[in-house]
Motif scaffolding. Structure first.
Motif, PDB file in Angstrom:
ATOM      1  N   GLY A 120       0.816  -1.211   0.000  1.00  0.00           N
ATOM      2  CA  GLY A 120       0.000   0.000   0.000  1.00  0.00           C
ATOM      3  C   GLY A 120       0.852   1.263   0.000  1.00  0.00           C
ATOM      4  N   TYR A 121       0.155   2.380  -0.220  1.00  0.00           N
ATOM      5  CA  TYR A 121       0.825   3.695  -0.313  1.00  0.00           C
ATOM      6  C   TYR A 121       1.123   4.254   1.083  1.00  0.00           C
ATOM      7  N   GLY A 122       2.081   5.178   1.109  1.00  0.00           N
ATOM      8  CA  GLY A 122       2.305   5.982   2.322  1.00  0.00           C
ATOM      9  C   GLY A 122       3.153   5.320   3.391  1.00  0.00           C
ATOM     10  N   ARG A 123       3.995   4.389   3.005  1.00  0.00           N
ATOM     11  CA  ARG A 123       4.838   3.699   3.996  1.00  0.00           C
ATOM     12  C   ARG A 123       6.085   4.537   4.261  1.00  0.00           C
ATOM     13  N   THR A 124       6.055   5.337   5.306  1.00  0.00           N
ATOM     14  CA  THR A 124       7.204   6.204   5.587  1.00  0.00           C
ATOM     15  C   THR A 124       8.440   5.381   5.952  1.00  0.00           C
ATOM     16  N   ARG A 125       8.237   4.179   6.459  1.00  0.00           N
ATOM     17  CA  ARG A 125       9.396   3.329   6.798  1.00  0.00           C
ATOM     18  C   ARG A 125      10.254   3.049   5.570  1.00  0.00           C
ATOM     19  N   ILE A 126       9.614   2.842   4.431  1.00  0.00           N
ATOM     20  CA  ILE A 126      10.414   2.588   3.220  1.00  0.00           C
ATOM     21  C   ILE A 126      11.122   3.874   2.805  1.00  0.00           C
ATOM     22  N   ALA A 127      10.398   4.995   2.894  1.00  0.00           N
ATOM     23  CA  ALA A 127      11.017   6.291   2.557  1.00  0.00           C
ATOM     24  C   ALA A 127      12.222   6.550   3.462  1.00  0.00           C
ATOM     25  N   ASP A 128      12.094   6.247   4.746  1.00  0.00           N
ATOM     26  CA  ASP A 128      13.201   6.475   5.688  1.00  0.00           C
ATOM     27  C   ASP A 128      14.397   5.584   5.354  1.00  0.00           C
ATOM     28  N   ALA A 129      14.119   4.329   5.012  1.00  0.00           N
ATOM     29  CA  ALA A 129      15.213   3.397   4.678  1.00  0.00           C
ATOM     30  C   ALA A 129      15.954   3.880   3.433  1.00  0.00           C
ATOM     31  N   VAL A 130      15.189   4.378   2.471  1.00  0.00           N
ATOM     32  CA  VAL A 130      15.780   4.889   1.227  1.00  0.00           C
ATOM     33  C   VAL A 130      16.632   6.127   1.522  1.00  0.00           C
ATOM     34  N   TYR A 131      16.103   7.018   2.345  1.00  0.00           N
ATOM     35  CA  TYR A 131      16.820   8.263   2.697  1.00  0.00           C
ATOM     36  C   TYR A 131      18.138   7.938   3.400  1.00  0.00           C
ATOM     37  N   ALA A 132      18.064   7.021   4.361  1.00  0.00           N
ATOM     38  CA  ALA A 132      19.274   6.655   5.115  1.00  0.00           C
ATOM     39  C   ALA A 132      20.324   6.043   4.180  1.00  0.00           C
ATOM     40  N   GLN A 133      19.878   5.188   3.266  1.00  0.00           N
ATOM     41  CA  GLN A 133      20.835   4.547   2.350  1.00  0.00           C
ATOM     42  C   GLN A 133      21.423   5.566   1.381  1.00  0.00           C
ATOM     43  N   MET A 134      20.601   6.527   0.961  1.00  0.00           N
ATOM     44  CA  MET A 134      21.112   7.556   0.041  1.00  0.00           C
ATOM     45  C   MET A 134      22.199   8.382   0.711  1.00  0.00           C
ATOM     46  N   GLN A 135      22.025   8.626   1.991  1.00  0.00           N
ATOM     47  CA  GLN A 135      23.057   9.395   2.688  1.00  0.00           C
ATOM     48  C   GLN A 135      24.318   8.571   2.905  1.00  0.00           C
ATOM     49  N   ALA A 189      17.754   0.800  -4.015  1.00  0.00           N
ATOM     50  CA  ALA A 189      16.626  -0.087  -4.350  1.00  0.00           C
ATOM     51  C   ALA A 189      16.611  -1.299  -3.424  1.00  0.00           C
ATOM     52  N   CYS A 190      17.796  -1.839  -3.143  1.00  0.00           N
ATOM     53  CA  CYS A 190      17.858  -3.020  -2.276  1.00  0.00           C
ATOM     54  C   CYS A 190      17.447  -2.667  -0.848  1.00  0.00           C
ATOM     55  N   ALA A 191      17.799  -1.453  -0.387  1.00  0.00           N
ATOM     56  CA  ALA A 191      17.374  -1.018   0.955  1.00  0.00           C
ATOM     57  C   ALA A 191      15.852  -0.909   1.006  1.00  0.00           C
ATOM     58  N   ALA A 192      15.258  -0.385  -0.067  1.00  0.00           N
ATOM     59  CA  ALA A 192      13.793  -0.288  -0.124  1.00  0.00           C
ATOM     60  C   ALA A 192      13.169  -1.679  -0.075  1.00  0.00           C
ATOM     61  N   ALA A 193      13.761  -2.621  -0.813  1.00  0.00           N
ATOM     62  CA  ALA A 193      13.219  -3.991  -0.851  1.00  0.00           C
ATOM     63  C   ALA A 193      13.305  -4.646   0.526  1.00  0.00           C
ATOM     64  N   LEU A 194      14.440  -4.454   1.198  1.00  0.00           N
ATOM     65  CA  LEU A 194      14.595  -5.075   2.520  1.00  0.00           C
ATOM     66  C   LEU A 194      13.523  -4.579   3.488  1.00  0.00           C
ATOM     67  N   GLU A 195      13.261  -3.266   3.445  1.00  0.00           N
ATOM     68  CA  GLU A 195      12.255  -2.702   4.358  1.00  0.00           C
ATOM     69  C   GLU A 195      10.854  -3.179   3.957  1.00  0.00           C
ATOM     70  N   ASN A 196      10.613  -3.237   2.664  1.00  0.00           N
ATOM     71  CA  ASN A 196       9.320  -3.717   2.159  1.00  0.00           C
ATOM     72  C   ASN A 196       9.064  -5.160   2.605  1.00  0.00           C
ATOM     73  N   ILE A 197      10.083  -6.006   2.482  1.00  0.00           N
ATOM     74  CA  ILE A 197       9.922  -7.417   2.867  1.00  0.00           C
ATOM     75  C   ILE A 197       9.725  -7.525   4.382  1.00  0.00           C
ATOM     76  N   ARG A 198      10.423  -6.658   5.116  1.00  0.00           N
ATOM     77  CA  ARG A 198      10.228  -6.624   6.582  1.00  0.00           C
ATOM     78  C   ARG A 198       8.763  -6.318   6.909  1.00  0.00           C
ATOM     79  N   ILE A 199       8.178  -5.360   6.204  1.00  0.00           N
ATOM     80  CA  ILE A 199       6.761  -5.017   6.447  1.00  0.00           C
ATOM     81  C   ILE A 199       5.873  -6.220   6.124  1.00  0.00           C
ATOM     82  N   ILE A 200       6.125  -6.849   4.974  1.00  0.00           N
ATOM     83  CA  ILE A 200       5.302  -8.015   4.585  1.00  0.00           C
ATOM     84  C   ILE A 200       5.379  -9.085   5.670  1.00  0.00           C
TER      85      ILE A 200
END
Ligand code: PLP
Length: 457
Positions: free
Chosen positions: A68-83, A332-343
Motif C-alpha cells: 500500500g501507499y504511504g509507507r514512511t518506513r520505506i522512505a526512511d530506509a531509502v533516505y538513510a541509504q542515500m546518505q 533499491a535493495c534497501a527499499a526492498a529489505l524494508e518492504n519485505i520486513r513489512i510483509i
C-alpha cells in the motif's frame, strides 16, 4: 493526502504533459484530447488526483503496491541509504551491504532450490536476463543447439526486445520486429476461451499438452526452456486449472527442459505464498521477480537462480558477460529489505492465504449473478471477470460483445468517474489490490464494481 491537490495547477500540468511527455502504451492523441488525470498522492489503498478526487486503487498501481501507499518506513530506509552510499556498482570485485543482505533474504523466503540471485532494475530486464542465462546454461552444458524458448500467447513478460518477444501480445509483436529468433508460443490455458466441451481439469491437461506438441515440432534437443506467469496478469488474469502446472512440470522434466516462472506479478504474496509457483506446486529452475519486491517504491527486479543453473554458471561458466549499471543498486535493495520486513511483520502472505484472499474470492464470486458478467474468477488476491452481451448458464454459451464496442473501456470509464481503478483487458475487467485491504475495504470495492457494472448496462 488530498491537500497536496491544492498545490497543483491541473491545466498547466496537463498542457505540459501533452506537449512533452510520451507515455508508455498510450495513444498520444487520445490523451491530448482529454488531458491525463494527474495523480498527486496516495495513502493505504487510495489515491488522490490533482482535483482532490479520491480513487480506490484496485490495481496496486501497476500490480506492484503490495504494502500500500504511504509507507514512511520505506522512505526512511531509502533516505538513510542515500546518505550512507547512494550508489556503487557491483561489477569488478566490489559489492554493497543492502544487495548482499537482500540476496540472502530472497534465498531465505524462496523455495529450497534457490540459493543465488541476479539483480536488474525491472521485470523486462529480468526476462532479458532469462533469455541470455538459459542459452548460456546450454552452451556451458555442451548443447548450444538448445536455444529455443517456448512461451504462451497473450503472456506479458515486458517490453524490451527479449521481454516483448517472450510475451505473446500481437500488438507488441507488430511493432519493431519482434519476436526475436528462437522464441515460439503456444496457446494460453484460458478455460473460457478454449475449454468448450471439457471440464476445467480436462482442459488444464489439454492446454499443457500443447507444450509437448510444440517441443516435438521444434525438436526436443533444440528446446532450452519454457516460461510462464503462474497466473497470467496483463493478459487478463487468466487463472489456469489446477491440473495445468503439474503437467507442465512433468513435460519439462521428461525432456530435461528448464522451467521458468515469471513471478513479477505473482511474487511477494499475491497468490498467498511468497512466490506463485508455490501455489500451483511447481518447482521452477529460474524465477523472474520485480514489482512487489519493493512494492514499487523504487525500481528493482531480478532473477532467482536455482541450483541446477547456478552450479553450471559458477563451476563451469567463467564470466557471464551480462549485467546492468544498476544491478544490486543499494538504494533499491534497501527499499526492498524494508518492504519485505513489512510483509513479514504484518503477515501479509499468510493474510492473503487465510483471510483476505478467501474473503475477496467469496465476495468477487457474488458478481457472477450480474447480467453483464459471464464468469468471475479469482485466485489469491487477483481477480478478473468477463463481460458478455448475453448471459447463459454455461460460460461457453454466453454471447460475447462485438470487439469493436470496447465494452471494457466503457466500464473502466464508469469506474474512474466513480472513484474506482479497475483495469480493462479487452472484455475482461481485472483487479489486483494492495495486500493490506481490510474486509470493509473489500466490501466497498465490490459495491463500487457492481455500481459501475450497472452503469455500463
Ligand atoms: N513480467 C510480468 C508478468 C509483468 O506483469 C511485467 C509488467 O507488468 C513484466 C514482466 C515487465 O516488468 P517491467 O515493466 O518492470 O519491465
Amino acid at each position: 493526502p488530498s491537500s497536496q491537490a491544492a498545490a497543483v495547477d491541473t491545466r498547466a500540468i496537463q498542457a505540459l504533459d501533452a506537449a512533452h511527455y510520451l507515455h508508455p502504451f498510450t495513444d498520444p492523441k487520445g490523451i491530448n484530447q482529454r488531458g491525463a488525470r494527474v495523480i498527486v498522492s496516495g495513502q493505504g489503498i487510495y489515491l488522490w488526483d490533482s482535483e482532490g478526487k479520491r480513487l480506490l486503487d484496485g490495481m496496486s498501481g501497476l500490480w506492484c503496491m503490495n504494502v500500500g501507499y504511504g509507507r514512511t518506513r520505506i522512505a526512511d530506509a531509502v533516505y538513510a541509504q542515500m546518505q550512507q552510499l547512494p550508489f556503487y556498482n557491483s561489477f569488478f570485485q566490489t559489492t554493497n551491504v543492502p544487495a548482499v543482505q537482500l540476496a540472502a533474504k530472497l534465498v531465505e523466503i524462496s523455495p529450497p532450490q534457490f540459493n543465488h540471485v541476479f539483480f536488474t532494475s525491472s521485470g523486462s530486464e529480468g526476462n532479458d536476463t532469462i533469455v541470455r542465462m538459459v542459452r548460456r546454461y546450454w552452451d556451458i552444458k555442451g548443447q548450444p543447439e538448445r536455444h529455443v524458448i517456448i512461451s504462451r500467447h497473450n503472456a506479458y513478460h515486458g517490453s524490451t526486445m527479449a521481454g516483448g518477444s517472450l510475451g505473446g501480445m500481437s500488438g507488441i509483436h507488430e511493432q519493431g520486429g519482434l519476436p526475436i529468433p528462437g522464441i515460439v508460443h503456444i496457446g494460453q490455458p484460458y478455460y473460457v476461451e478454449g475449454g468448450r466441451g471439457q471440464s476445467e481439469e480436462e482442459f488444464g491437461l489439454t492446454a499443457a499438452s500443447w507444450l509437448e506438441q510444440k517441443i516435438l515440432e521444434v525438436g526436443a534437443d533444440k528446446v532450452a526452456a519454457f516460461i510462464g506467469e503462474p497466473v497470467q496478469g496483463a493478459g487478463g488474469v487468466i487463472i489456469p486449472p489446477a491440473t495445468y502446472w503439474p503437467e507442465i512440470q512433468r513435460i519439462c522434466d521428461k525432456y530435461g527442459i528448464l522451467l521458468v516462472t515469471d513471478e513479477v506479478i505473482c511474487g511477494f504474496g499475491r497468490l498467498g505464498h511468497w512466490f506463485g509457483c508455490e501455489h500451483f506446486g511447481v518447482k521452477p529452475d529460474l524465477m523472474t521477480f520485480a514489482k512487489g519486491v519493493t512494492s514499487g517504491y523504487v525500481p528493482l527486479g531480478g532473477v532467482l537462480v536455482g541450483d541446477r543453473v547456478a552450479q553450471a554458471l559458477i563451476e563451469e561458466g567463467g564470466e557471464f558477460n551480462h549485467g546492468f549499471t544498476y544491478s544490486g543498486h543499494p538504494v533499491a535493495c534497501a527499499a526492498a529489505l524494508e518492504n519485505i520486513r513489512i510483509i513479514e511483520e504484518e503477515g501479509l502472505v499468510q493474510r492473503v492465504r487465510e483471510d483476505i484472499g478467501p474473503y475477496l474470492q467469496q465476495r468477487f464470486a457474488t458478481l457472477a449473478d450480474h447480467p453483464l458478467v459471464g464468469s468471475a474468477e479469482s485466485c489469491g488476491f487477483v481477480a478478473g471477470l468477463n463481460l458478455v452481451k448475453k448471459k447463459a448458464e454455461k460460460v461457453h454459451d454466453c454471447e460475447p460483445f462485438d470487439a469493436t464496442l470496447d465494452v471494457g473501456m466503457i466500464c473502466r470509464g464508469h469506474m474512474f468517474s466513480n472513484g474506482m481503478i479497475m483495469r480493462a483487458v479487452g472484455d475482461r475487467m481485472i483487479i489486483a489490490p494492495p495486500l493490506t485491504m481490510t474486509h470493509a475495504e473489500i466490501d466497498e470495492m465490490i459495491a463500487l464494481i457492481r455500481l459501475c457494472l450497472d452503469k455500463t448496462l
